[in-house]
Design a protein around this motif. Structure first.
Motif, PDB file in Angstrom:
ATOM      1  N   SER A  91       0.830  -1.206   0.000  1.00 38.77           N
ATOM      2  CA  SER A  91       0.000   0.000   0.000  1.00 38.77           C
ATOM      3  C   SER A  91       0.861   1.251   0.000  1.00 38.77           C
ATOM      4  O   SER A  91       0.552   2.228  -0.695  1.00 38.77           O
ATOM      5  CB  SER A  91      -0.925   0.009   1.224  1.00 38.77           C
ATOM      6  OG  SER A  91      -1.899  -1.001   1.123  1.00 38.77           O
ATOM      7  N   PRO A 126      -5.355   4.434  -1.741  1.00 32.99           N
ATOM      8  CA  PRO A 126      -6.045   3.188  -1.399  1.00 32.99           C
ATOM      9  C   PRO A 126      -7.552   3.386  -1.371  1.00 32.99           C
ATOM     10  O   PRO A 126      -8.044   4.400  -0.892  1.00 32.99           O
ATOM     11  CB  PRO A 126      -5.493   2.840  -0.009  1.00 32.99           C
ATOM     12  CG  PRO A 126      -4.951   4.122   0.526  1.00 32.99           C
ATOM     13  CD  PRO A 126      -4.522   4.937  -0.648  1.00 32.99           C
ATOM     14  N   TYR A 178      -6.840   0.845  -6.025  1.00 34.49           N
ATOM     15  CA  TYR A 178      -6.002   2.036  -5.868  1.00 34.49           C
ATOM     16  C   TYR A 178      -6.382   3.006  -6.974  1.00 34.49           C
ATOM     17  O   TYR A 178      -6.474   2.631  -8.139  1.00 34.49           O
ATOM     18  CB  TYR A 178      -4.515   1.671  -5.922  1.00 34.49           C
ATOM     19  CG  TYR A 178      -4.112   0.782  -4.778  1.00 34.49           C
ATOM     20  CD1 TYR A 178      -3.686   1.322  -3.574  1.00 34.49           C
ATOM     21  CD2 TYR A 178      -4.214  -0.602  -4.876  1.00 34.49           C
ATOM     22  CE1 TYR A 178      -3.350   0.513  -2.500  1.00 34.49           C
ATOM     23  CE2 TYR A 178      -3.878  -1.425  -3.813  1.00 34.49           C
ATOM     24  CZ  TYR A 178      -3.445  -0.868  -2.630  1.00 34.49           C
ATOM     25  OH  TYR A 178      -3.123  -1.665  -1.563  1.00 34.49           O
TER      26      TYR A 178
END
Length: 809
Positions: free
Chosen positions: A594, A604, A794
């Motif tokens: 992430s 995210p 994302y």
């Protein structure tokens, strides 16, 4: 989407790790130059908003000492009841500066909170500039509770503003526009001449403008940038700061009329319930106001202007870009992604200079940059040294990341600012990975595709052929998708990354709460493509599963992800799309991945949970029920099994005519009309026709027996079709995709619960290993034994405009 709090938290944590935020000075005593010590190193401070450096003025220091010696450290009383006499002195001095009724507040933010809810009426409308200060955006949220409509326009877009004034003026008493005089991130000015023209032209138009960053250093007696460029209009409210360049404490709201000032003083919540500016800083503010009114003050402004002019000239000579050149002491140097901006700041800190980052969420993820302030305590030599360091580090780090000046200019839509640099030295030249892009699945090898991605959800080769055919040549733009297939291999022809992409029109509120989508759909009844964007996404709007195969064990997997993003950005430019989405990633994401995606400029995004039944090994209904907890077992017996005898279920019963296909499609349309939890465009009939003819799809039809369905004339003679489920069977995995229901019977006969259960029974009958029940209806699926599966994506958005509009709903 990941909450703003979580996203901001992650961003700040990264800045903290790099030593850029949450720092403390280590100086025992500050020198008048304003240099600060951090991590054992003395840094020239270009992060101060005290533009005139007045905090070092002896008169202000004496003002503090005199006030504290006479009145103590605090005066604890609400201003509604009692104000210390210094307030009268301060407001009288400020009255000489502004020549309008005004009120001093404990901070500019508290001034907004006192004023805005009082002056905006129930039948008023509010328009926000996209970049208006966070304190105003926060305050305006209070108006939502009063049902005041709030709209957002692109930054400084006067055409959009005028169109909104015309539209809203016909329906509302007043149309308020909230803006900044000097914007705190980019340092650019509001278009004052246009605002004055609009105020004169439209009688319902009212302006609320925050000049916190324009106060003191500009205008007669420091009245600010706004009053320097425009008169105080009879329908304008001005907010300024007594911090920053004023070097005191608090804020000040300047009103067009005495009546409005009295109303806010009487009714403003923070005047009633919040504490005042305390005596020491009131003393400083009074001293600063006297200094502003002195004859020498213009000389201080002129000195700062000399430094500003020098900085602007040297930035141009050094060929460093600016988002917009102004006379402001606040400068913004466009860069791009957070990791690039942070790298430059870390390097400049090593060189002895402290600057700030302008980054998400204050600006779009791809539009971050260096933010620095020039103040009167800095010398020409210090400014020159900092700019020389910036020029060297900026070019060095951009080259190191393989970024060209032309790319920066294109991202920020600014003119070219220098000749192209030498060839980038990173990704494009050092990577040994090969990227292949195709436009159709038919150009790929079926066996190879199915071996890597075809077992995921409905990503099989044949199904992608079906989707390509179904979503091309359609009448509506949302039903025409562009397909791209990417394959990234190393020198040994090993696959590092494989995926497919679509470019499709999507709804910006797709994953918003249902109540927001309901509001947006009201507007779409008039404007069908309101708040929609062309999106480049891995996968497609109708596919499910891990859309990106990525070999995380390969030493160049990060390079492969950068190449994927580069290809998506290229497609984005070719198709004039406004956002990129990389999806789906199932289950919880590890922080390292992430963080890397954030470094690439991707936010995210937590999608709706997917629901999967993993245990289909039972051989009887009793055995199946035995696997449920007692509560869910009771629910299934009472809500489903008790009524199962009322229905007839058919499997793989394909429609035999166009009329029958239309009937099934209309059941889907009934579900679609109320499906706000996942707000997407309606799928075309052509897609259902293709599914009905494809052997990989399974159709379940649910009929209500005639004796349990009464029409107006009595008992029906034939079973009534009340539900249909379209599912994709991928080897041993049963994927329920689309349901259709006759809503006349959903509540009275529990048809949705029944068809979910019959889908479970069908998956077991086909000896499948798992049943994927997709998104939404969480409780009903849990009752059947389905477990939630986290789904992540994302997102990279070119501009924040659309998301900002959704935040106001």
């Amino acid at each position: 989407m990941a909450s703003k709090v979580e996203t901001l938290n992650q961003s700040i944590e990264e800045g903290n790790r790099l030593g850029l935020v949450h720092k403390y000075t280590e100086d025992e005593v500050f020198e008048a130059s304003g240099a600060v010590t951090m991590d054992g190193k003395t840094l020239v401070n270009f992060g101060s908003c005290s533009y005139l450096g007045l905090e070092w003025e002896e008169s202000l220091k004496h003002g503090v000492m005199d006030a504290v010696s006479r009145y103590g450290t605090q005066f604890s009383s609400s201003r509604t009841y009692l104000s210390i006499g210094l307030y009268r002195e301060l407001e009288a001095s400020l009255d000489k500066i502004f020549n309008k009724p005004l009120l001093v507040s404990a901070s500019t933010t508290l001034g907004h909170l006192a004023t805005i809810p009082v002056i905006v009426g129930e039948n008023d409308a509010v328009i926000l500039d996209m970049q208006v200060h966070s304190s105003i955006q926060m305050t305006v949220q209070q108006l939502k509770a009063q049902k005041v409509p709030i709209f957002v326009i692109p930054h400084n877009n006067m055409e959009a503003l005028e169109n909104k004034i015309k539209e809203l003026g016909a329906k509302y008493d007043k149309v308020w526009y909230f803006a900044d005089g000097v914007y705190s991130m980019y340092g650019d000015f509001a278009p004052f001449a246009d605002l004055e023209r609009l105020l004169n032209q439209y009688k319902k138009f009212h302006l609320y403008i925050d000049d916190a960053h324009g106060m003191s250093w500009a205008g007669t007696h420091g009245c600010g940038v706004v009053r320097q460029y425009m008169a105080h209009h009879e329908r304008m409210v001005l907010a300024v700061s007594l911090n920053k360049a004023f070097a005191g404490a608090g804020g000040c709201i300047v009103f067009p009329t005495e009546e409005m000032q009295r109303r806010v003083r009487n009714c403003g919540a923070t005047y009633i319930f919040c504490g005042p500016i305390q005596p020491p800083m009131l003393g400083a503010a009074c001293a600063s106001a006297r200094l502003h009114l002195s004859e020498e003050f213009a000389e201080r402004q002129a000195h700062l202007q000399t430094l500003i002019d020098y900085t602007n000239r040297r930035l141009a000579e050094l060929k460093l870009p600016q988002f917009q050149k102004t006379d402001s002491p606040l400068f913004f140097i466009p860069v791009g992604l957070p990791k690039v901006t942070q790298s430059i700041l870390v390097a400049m800190k090593k060189d002895g200079f402290y600057l700030n980052a302008a980054s998400f969420p204050a600006v779009p993820m791809k539009k971050g940059g260096l933010r620095f302030m020039v103040n009167s305590r800095l010398s020409i030599e210090e400014i020159e040294a900092m700019l020389q360091s910036m020029q060297r580090r900026y070019m060095e780090i951009l080259v190191g990341y393989g970024i060209t000046c032309a790319q920066v200019a294109a991202t920020f839509r600014i003119p070219p600012f220098r000749e192209e640099m030498e060839a980038p030295v990173t990704l494009p030249t050092t990577s040994t990975l090969q990227v292949t892009r195709h436009r159709s699945i038919r150009q790929l090898d079926r066996e190879e595709w199915n071996g890597i991605l075809g077992k995921e959800g409905n990503l099989g080769y044949d199904n992608l052929v079906l989707l390509e055919d179904a979503f091309s040549g359609q009448e509506l733009p949302e039903n025409n998708w562009d397909f791209h297939y990417l394959h990234i291999q190393d020198e040994q022809q090993r696959t590092v990354l494989k995926t497919f992409l679509t470019v499709a029109l999507t709804k910006d509120d797709m994953f918003s709460p249902a109540h927001i989508s309901e509001e947006v759909e009201k507007e779409r009844a008039v404007q069908p493509y309101y708040l929609t964007s062309r999106t480049v996404t891995t996968g497609s709007p109708i596919t499910k599963g891990n859309h990106v195969y990525l070999d995380r064990n390969h030493p160049q997997w990060k390079v492969a992800m950068e190449l994927l993003l580069k290809e998506m950005q290229q497609i984005q430019q070719e198709c004039d799309a406004t956002q990129i989405m990389v999806r789906d990633f199932m289950d919880e994401q590890d922080e390292a991945f992430s963080r890397y995606m954030r470094e690439l400029g991707l936010l995210p995004y937590r999608l709706l949970d997917n629901f999967v039944v993993q245990d289909l090994t039972w051989n009887s209904t009793d055995e199946y029920l035995g696997g449920l907890n007692s509560k869910y077992r009771y629910n299934v017996r009472k809500e489903i099994l008790k009524h199962e005898h009322k229905f007839i279920t058919t499997h793989n019963d394909r429609p035999s005519s166009e009329t029958e296909l239309e009937e099934l499609y209309q059941l889907y349309c009934q579900v679609f009309e109320g499906a706000y939890a996942l707000n997407v465009f309606k799928l075309p009939l052509e897609y259902f026709r293709a599914m009905a003819q494809d052997p990989n799809y399974d159709l379940i039809k649910l009929y209500l027996k005639p004796e349990y369905a009464e029409d107006e004339e009595g008992v029906n003679a034939a079973p009534i079709l009340v539900g249909v489920m379209f599912s994709y069977v991928n080897e041993k995995n049963y994927n329920a995709l689309l349901v259709g229901l006759d809503y006349q019977y959903v509540r009275s006969h529990g048809t949705y619960k029944q068809i979910l259960y019959q889908t479970l029974v069908r998956a077991r009958a086909l000896n499948c290993d798992s049943l994927d029940l997709a998104y939404t209806a969480e409780l009903e699926k849990k009752k059947l034994g389905a477990k939630p599966q986290e789904v992540h994506a994302y997102l990279q958005v070119t501009e924040h405009d659309q998301l900002a509009v959704l935040d106001t709903l």
